[in-house]
Design a protein around this motif. Sequence first.
Motif, mmCIF file in Angstrom:
data_model
loop_
_atom_site.group_PDB
_atom_site.id
_atom_site.type_symbol
_atom_site.label_atom_id
_atom_site.label_comp_id
_atom_site.label_asym_id
_atom_site.label_seq_id
_atom_site.Cartn_x
_atom_site.Cartn_y
_atom_site.Cartn_z
ATOM 1 N N PRO A 1 0.795 -1.231 0.000
ATOM 2 C CA PRO A 1 0.000 0.000 0.000
ATOM 3 C C PRO A 1 0.827 1.282 0.000
ATOM 4 C CG PRO A 1 -0.158 -1.154 2.124
ATOM 5 C CD PRO A 1 0.542 -2.076 1.171
ATOM 6 N N THR B 1 -7.592 5.432 1.212
ATOM 7 C CA THR B 1 -8.217 4.714 0.095
ATOM 8 C C THR B 1 -9.504 5.425 -0.330
ATOM 9 O OG1 THR B 1 -7.348 2.708 1.096
ATOM 10 C CG2 THR B 1 -8.931 2.408 -0.673
ATOM 11 N N ASP B 2 -10.199 5.999 0.636
ATOM 12 C CA ASP B 2 -11.431 6.710 0.330
ATOM 13 C C ASP B 2 -11.163 7.935 -0.556
ATOM 14 O OD1 ASP B 2 -14.243 6.718 0.778
ATOM 15 O OD2 ASP B 2 -13.963 8.560 1.947
ATOM 16 N N GLY C 1 -4.347 3.353 4.030
ATOM 17 C CA GLY C 1 -5.361 3.171 5.071
ATOM 18 C C GLY C 1 -6.759 3.458 4.553
ATOM 19 N N GLU C 2 -7.724 3.343 5.470
ATOM 20 C CA GLU C 2 -9.127 3.475 5.056
ATOM 21 C C GLU C 2 -9.442 4.886 4.550
ATOM 22 O OE1 GLU C 2 -13.404 2.739 7.124
ATOM 23 O OE2 GLU C 2 -11.695 1.657 7.985
ATOM 24 N N LYS C 3 -8.961 5.887 5.307
ATOM 25 C CA LYS C 3 -9.224 7.276 4.897
ATOM 26 C C LYS C 3 -8.517 7.596 3.581
ATOM 27 C CE LYS C 3 -9.340 10.945 7.782
ATOM 28 N NZ LYS C 3 -8.875 11.735 8.956
ATOM 29 N N SER D 1 0.712 4.129 -2.822
ATOM 30 C CA SER D 1 0.364 5.491 -2.426
ATOM 31 C C SER D 1 1.368 6.501 -2.983
ATOM 32 C CB SER D 1 0.297 5.583 -0.897
ATOM 33 O OG SER D 1 -0.027 6.878 -0.503
ATOM 34 N N THR E 1 -11.267 5.352 -8.922
ATOM 35 C CA THR E 1 -12.104 4.222 -8.510
ATOM 36 C C THR E 1 -13.072 3.769 -9.613
ATOM 37 O OG1 THR E 1 -13.482 5.905 -7.499
ATOM 38 C CG2 THR E 1 -12.088 4.634 -6.011
#
Length: 190
Positions: free
Chosen positions: A53, A128-129, A124-126, A57, A142
């Motif tokens: 990841p 990836t969002d 992380g989740e934030k 990133s 996306t």
Amino acid sequence: MFYFNCLEGFNLLLPDILGRLFTDKTGLQDRLRAEARQNGGPDLNFDAVKQMPNIRSLVWETLRFKPPVPTQYSRARKDFRLSSHDASYEIKKGELLCGYLPLVMRDPVIFNDPDTFQPDRFVGEKGTDLLKYLYWSNGPETADPTATNKQCMGKDYVTLSASMLVAYILRRYDSIKGDGSKITAVEMAK
Ligand code: HEM
């Protein structure tokens, strides 16, 4: 356009990514090297880099910070309303629209401290969002390219191939010095 973006896009993107990696003074190279060696198994392929990841990133942040194809033009296929955070425009069928990605990719409402390069922004989740706001390929990261949305058909190959190159270099060398245009010193992995 197809040939131009494929070749020129990579021509601009890869030196940018490598420049970030080779000139960083925050320990990024060591952190990513550990990830490249610990994750993804012995064979480097697209599935392997999906388990890295931080490397992914770095590639996404480079695309956000300096989209290799900054400007896109299109004609409206129908009347519609185009809205931003604080304004709204009536667009008429046939009007010529220009999208300037560097402005969109530095939107302070979406991206925290947008003028600072943060290699772990998309972890992380934030993180990836946030990918739904990453528009380097003429559409959100996306979304999938379709016959009608003019999004880059190579978008997934671009980010995965660039990640694979970074992981390959980091697995092969214990230390690399240089910048985006040249490598001045390397130490092979022991
Ligand atoms: C870093 C490399 C690349 C960048 C930055 C990039 C960027 C873009 C952008 C911004 C567009 C939209 C252009 C517009 O509508 O004005 C586009 C379209 C396109 N890209 Fe890429 N691209 C890259 C690599 C590739 C690769 C490797 C392929 C093929 C394997 C590819 C295939 C295409 C195709 C076919 C379109 C046209 C889509 C359409 O109009 O329906 N691109 N690219």
